[in-house]
Design a protein around this motif. Structure first.
Motif, PDB file in Angstrom:
ATOM      1  N   UNK A 313     -14.770 -11.262   0.999  1.00  9.17           N
ATOM      2  CA  UNK A 313     -13.682 -10.816   1.876  1.00  9.17           C
ATOM      3  C   UNK A 313     -12.366 -11.274   1.269  1.00  9.17           C
ATOM      4  N   UNK A 314     -11.609 -10.317   0.746  1.00 10.52           N
ATOM      5  CA  UNK A 314     -10.294 -10.640   0.181  1.00 10.52           C
ATOM      6  C   UNK A 314      -9.261  -9.701   0.788  1.00 10.52           C
ATOM      7  N   UNK A 315      -8.014  -9.940   0.460  1.00  9.54           N
ATOM      8  CA  UNK A 315      -6.917  -9.157   0.998  1.00  9.54           C
ATOM      9  C   UNK A 315      -6.181  -8.483  -0.149  1.00  9.54           C
ATOM     10  N   UNK A 316      -5.250  -7.592   0.172  1.00  9.20           N
ATOM     11  CA  UNK A 316      -4.541  -6.858  -0.869  1.00  9.20           C
ATOM     12  C   UNK A 316      -3.154  -6.450  -0.408  1.00  9.20           C
ATOM     13  N   UNK A 317      -2.210  -6.452  -1.322  1.00  9.57           N
ATOM     14  CA  UNK A 317      -0.867  -5.968  -1.027  1.00  9.57           C
ATOM     15  C   UNK A 317      -0.613  -4.594  -1.618  1.00  9.57           C
ATOM     16  N   UNK A 318      -1.711  -3.918  -2.025  1.00 10.97           N
ATOM     17  CA  UNK A 318      -1.559  -2.567  -2.559  1.00 10.97           C
ATOM     18  C   UNK A 318      -1.118  -1.614  -1.465  1.00 10.97           C
ATOM     19  N   UNK A 319      -0.448  -0.543  -1.898  1.00 14.30           N
ATOM     20  CA  UNK A 319       0.085   0.400  -0.924  1.00 14.30           C
ATOM     21  C   UNK A 319      -1.017   1.061  -0.112  1.00 14.30           C
ATOM     22  N   UNK A 320      -2.135   1.358  -0.764  1.00 13.12           N
ATOM     23  CA  UNK A 320      -3.166   2.120  -0.063  1.00 13.12           C
ATOM     24  C   UNK A 320      -3.918   1.250   0.952  1.00 13.12           C
ATOM     25  N   UNK A 321      -3.656  -0.028   0.971  1.00 13.26           N
ATOM     26  CA  UNK A 321      -4.283  -0.869   1.993  1.00 13.26           C
ATOM     27  C   UNK A 321      -3.316  -1.175   3.131  1.00 13.26           C
ATOM     28  N   UNK A 323      -0.667   0.265   6.239  1.00  8.02           N
ATOM     29  CA  UNK A 323      -0.545   1.437   7.110  1.00  8.02           C
ATOM     30  C   UNK A 323       0.664   2.290   6.714  1.00  8.02           C
ATOM     31  N   UNK A 324       1.618   1.690   6.027  1.00  5.40           N
ATOM     32  CA  UNK A 324       2.829   2.447   5.667  1.00  5.40           C
ATOM     33  C   UNK A 324       2.721   3.115   4.303  1.00  5.40           C
ATOM     34  N   UNK A 325       1.620   2.876   3.587  1.00  4.70           N
ATOM     35  CA  UNK A 325       1.411   3.405   2.236  1.00  4.70           C
ATOM     36  C   UNK A 325       2.498   2.980   1.260  1.00  4.70           C
ATOM     37  N   UNK A 326       3.118   1.826   1.546  1.00  7.36           N
ATOM     38  CA  UNK A 326       4.038   1.256   0.565  1.00  7.36           C
ATOM     39  C   UNK A 326       3.459  -0.080   0.107  1.00  7.36           C
ATOM     40  N   UNK A 337       3.220  -5.592 -10.835  1.00  7.94           N
ATOM     41  CA  UNK A 337       2.272  -4.516 -10.558  1.00  7.94           C
ATOM     42  C   UNK A 337       1.659  -4.683  -9.171  1.00  7.94           C
ATOM     43  N   UNK A 338       1.543  -3.592  -8.441  1.00  5.97           N
ATOM     44  CA  UNK A 338       0.945  -3.694  -7.101  1.00  5.97           C
ATOM     45  C   UNK A 338      -0.417  -3.017  -7.032  1.00  5.97           C
ATOM     46  N   UNK A 426       5.389   6.018  -3.218  1.00  6.59           N
ATOM     47  CA  UNK A 426       6.328   4.889  -3.247  1.00  6.59           C
ATOM     48  C   UNK A 426       5.874   3.810  -4.237  1.00  6.59           C
ATOM     49  N   UNK A 427       4.582   3.680  -4.440  1.00  6.34           N
ATOM     50  CA  UNK A 427       4.070   2.619  -5.315  1.00  6.34           C
ATOM     51  C   UNK A 427       4.454   2.853  -6.778  1.00  6.34           C
ATOM     52  N   UNK A 428       4.686   4.111  -7.152  1.00  2.68           N
ATOM     53  CA  UNK A 428       5.003   4.426  -8.545  1.00  2.68           C
ATOM     54  C   UNK A 428       6.283   3.717  -8.989  1.00  2.68           C
TER      55      UNK A 428
END
Lengths: 461, 461
Positions: A313-321, A323-326, A337-338, A426-428
């Motif tokens: 069980x880990x967490x992530x700051x990626x956009x796809x995780x 709710x705002x997709x950022x 890099x995100x 937005x992540x690009x």
């Protein structure tokens, strides 16, 4: 199951559980009542306050219990700003604060206040000098976290507190991530924390307001908790919070050394066993149990699911995780890099074997996600006639596809040639420059396009 | 020990305890996370919301969990007022609402809003017609409790809701005292409640906002609980709250009959066994477990201490038991005696023998307190030369001394003669007229005096 997300919520410490159970029996009555049950509840509340204050390093009457760390921050920021309204309407925060601080800042802006967001270095730390420069004669309040919740970087709180003190500006320290490990150093004015981050129960935050700090609670209140936290006291949880803070502190020094060794192992090994990875955050000034890295060409949500399937069980700051997709505002502010971002935050007591198993499993999991993502063909890669330039149309495609497509075509332009990535994700904006840095290519900049944005990359090698 | 203060906080229901323990193990993780522990927490949260919504009689997506009933009220009142700001800036509350509603109203007034406080009858109930008359074209919100927390009187919610609905004004019902017994009837728009009032844990309130009600959360928020309750969810307590609400409801119908019989016994017996007592609140439309009475010539704080010594935990709205030294706003609004006030609120399961023992013990306790208070001599009772008038100087003396001194001298003026009581105690304003009504004497009125206030009483019989 290996739970590696202590920075979100630590599992309940046995002492918290024990104290909670005991005070369910002794601490359910109203501590403001005169009868025996009420007096007993009051004694428990007073003792919890003393214990928590001792752990924080403040007077008991400076500390109030809030229903969560988030509420403590909202009340603390709002009350301090209102208390110094006459001084001015300027607020300073770091760019990497917890969302509770940033939301408070947004509310303040909507009410006509001015907010300075102090940028951070690539490590995630603010520069004390830059922070000090943000101080103005109309600054009502400054906020700085003790340590970052996403990358574990420890902030230079004592230096910033000194600058604030010299300028006569109160400093609020969000100590949610570090209070279980140690007291916050330096001459801060307000402090907030959250019990479920140190192994206490949910439902308890701390708000400390040093004597002499001007403070005016906003909104409706009552006579409980010095008027700073209205509503019936959540006493069993408060007792458990204080007891567990004391307990984790007793174990902190030794456990910090152990966890720091484990996270150092992850920091060192991950780039060795997983290609195209960026470990982010400060290598030295960091929380014992947190390590964060980002994997190129990986979809964060899929990675989390695959790791979950493997029992992590880990967490992530990626956009796809999100709710705002950022991507996470922390990674953005750091300029790292995100995509494929993973935060490992080890709870106290994590067995060494679990970390080793994670390091065994991770390369295969990342490779599997990359293999899947490789499948979708590049949507369009049209070599134009006159110039050595390739246009990649990634419109409508989410992270990490734009970066994957960029990587696929960079070899098809000559050195000095240009790749133009069209993207509306937005992540690009964060990940294409980060890719260039990792790959030694030149990020030229972005241009508005007919649809979305064009990100320009020049091939260097 | 007989705990008779369930209206402050009910002892934890066994089902709440059981559910809390179970969800300490299963529900400590962040329900917004994607991994197994997070998903399990989310399932528990969703199930708790479904169960609570079913008990309330609303849709699950209309119900959010707040950190307390007080916070639910603050958020509910603030959000509803802001949501209808364009309609107007007028708020209606009853004069006997819980302090959380009244504090919200005070904040609204400080921000420029207008508040109508609808008076109540001597029983504590609002008159639906009078309430309806308070509705205006610029009324943004109306608030009415389902039942009063100090005297147990049930309010005519359905009738008031109908009037509000006809006027297009949302009605917020503070159901803290009644939700454990039954659903709130009528076509209300918002509802609040507090788990520790029905035997759930502390740390959980309910806020229900019906679909279609304009609502704008004030202050900083986050994505949790539909943006209506920021901060990490207090999940074990939420699960325990929902489970216990279901459990107490299953027992409610039968237990209500039993407790109603016990409180009816207290209502009937107390005036028989204790002289100079006024039982207050509606004799019929009332909560099953609450009965309130006031004893002339008795100091509320001493009475509470003596009852505590005899093993009874009760509450009081007397001035000397409040931090502000003013009598409860509820008793004031009702215009009833406040001195020696006792609220008995029986928790579910109270044994009949405990009530009988209370009735056995009470007369002696009250007599003892009266005997002690009789001791201090009347400070000055100077018969003036020309008029049949006595001046009692009670300046600096607290309730119940002014009334005791009045009672001592009333016989020393002839019928038609006047007693002038000088007092600077806020309780005298309520208790001297109440004494006159109980004693069949004429309350003439009050006059400003050089110090404090002069209360004029004419001897009738």
């Amino acid at each position: 199951m290996s739970y590696f997300d202590a920075a979100s919520a630590a599992p309940l410490h046995p002492v918290a559980r024990q104290a909670l159970l005991a005070s369910l029996d002794d601490g359910w009555a109203d501590p403001s009542r005169l009868y025996r049950e009420g007096r007993r509840a009051r004694m428990l509340l007073d003792a919890a306050r003393e214990a928590a204050a001792e752990a924080v390093g403040c007077r008991a009457d400076e500390l109030t219990f809030a229903p969560s760390g988030t509420r403590a921050v909202h009340t603390g920021v709002g009350g301090a700003l209102a208390g110094r309204r006459r001084t001015g309407r300027h607020l300073i925060v770091s760019a990497v604060e917890h969302s509770s601080v940033l939301h408070s800042a947004e509310v303040f802006e909507a009410e006509g206040g001015t907010v300075t967001r102090v940028p951070v270095r690539r490590t995630g730390a603010v520069d004390p000098g830059a922070y000090a420069e943000a101080l103005r004669s109309d600054t009502a309040l400054a906020c700085l976290q003790s340590a970052n919740h996403e990358v574990g970087t420890v902030q230079p709180v004592a230096a910033v507190a000194e600058a604030c003190r010299a300028a006569g500006v109160p400093l609020l320290v969000d100590a949610a991530q570090s209070l279980g490990w140690e007291r916050v150093e330096g001459d801060w004015s307000l402090l907030t924390a959250s019990a479920h981050k140190w192994g206490g129960p949910s439902g308890v935050g701390l708000l400390v307001v040093r004597k002499g700090v001007r403070f005016a609670v906003q909104g409706a209140s009552d006579e409980r908790e010095s008027g700073r936290a209205p509503g019936f006291e959540n006493l069993p949880a408060i007792v458990a919070a204080a007891a567990s803070l004391r307990a984790v502190r007793a174990e902190a020094e030794q456990e910090a050394v152990r966890l720091r060794e484990l996270t150092a192992r992850i920091r060192a090994r991950v780039p060795q066993v997983v290609p195209d990875v960026e470990v982010v955050g400060d290598a030295d000034r960091r929380l014992p149990g947190v390590v964060t890295f980002s994997c190129l060409y990986v979809d964060g949500e899929t990675l989390l699911h695959e790791l979950d399937r493997e029992g992590f069980a880990v967490s992530s700051g990626s956009s796809c995780t999100s709710s705002t997709l950022t991507p996470s505002h922390v990674l953005r502010a750091m300029g790292v890099l995100s995509e494929g971002n993973v935060r490992v935050s080890l709870p106290a007591g994590t067995p060494e074997e679990d970390v080793d198993r994670f390091l065994d499993v991770l390369p295969g999991v990342v490779a599997g996600v990359r293999e899947k993502l490789d499948a979708p063909p590049v949507t369009s890669a049209v070599r134009t006639a006159d110039t050595p330039e390739v246009v990649v149309d990634s419109l409508g495609r989410r992270c990490p596809i734009p970066v994957i497509e960029l990587a696929k075509v960079i070899g098809s332009v000559p050195v000095g040639g240009l790749v133009r990535v069209l993207s509306d994700d937005e992540a690009a904006r964060l990940d294409i420059p980060a890719w260039c840095e990792m790959r030694g290519q030149e990020y030229v900049g972005e241009e508005a396009a007919e649809q979305g944005t064009a990100y320009l990359v020049r091939r260097v090698g």
